[in-house]
Design a protein around this motif. Sequence first.
Motif, short mmCIF file in Angstrom:
data_model
loop_
_atom_site.label_atom_id
_atom_site.label_comp_id
_atom_site.label_asym_id
_atom_site.label_seq_id
_atom_site.Cartn_x
_atom_site.Cartn_y
_atom_site.Cartn_z
N GLU A 1 -5.69 3.94 13.52
CA GLU A 1 -6.03 2.81 12.66
C GLU A 1 -7.36 3.03 11.95
OE1 GLU A 1 -5.84 -0.63 15.18
OE2 GLU A 1 -3.64 -0.65 15.16
N GLU B 190 -8.01 3.34 7.91
CA GLU B 190 -9.00 2.53 7.20
C GLU B 190 -9.92 3.41 6.38
OE1 GLU B 190 -9.78 -0.76 6.43
OE2 GLU B 190 -7.75 -0.89 7.20
N LYS B 191 -10.37 4.52 6.95
CA LYS B 191 -11.23 5.44 6.22
C LYS B 191 -10.51 5.99 5.00
CE LYS B 191 -14.23 7.12 9.91
NZ LYS B 191 -14.60 8.30 10.70
N LYS C 76 -8.11 4.56 3.28
CA LYS C 76 -8.04 3.50 2.28
C LYS C 76 -9.38 3.30 1.58
CE LYS C 76 -4.29 0.74 4.19
NZ LYS C 76 -3.91 -0.57 4.74
#
Length: 70
Positions: free
Chosen positions: A9, A13-14, A16
């Motif tokens: 996860e 996130e990184k 994105k």
Amino acid sequence: MDFALERVEATMEKDKLKKMLLLDLCAFSASLCTPGTRDEVLEDYQLAYSLAERQKLPNRKAYKDLLERL
């Protein structure tokens, strides 16, 4: 606690955030160029925008609106 899931996860996130930063930088560069020299910069922007579309990143439409007005 599943650390592998948390790591996946966090990596997502990184990823994105990197794509959003790329879109932001390309839009900024395109806004600074004169209309005659924008072709290469706009090509980079289109690539960044397509990546943002695939990830369904938030606020991506605002960048599209901005570039259409320039």
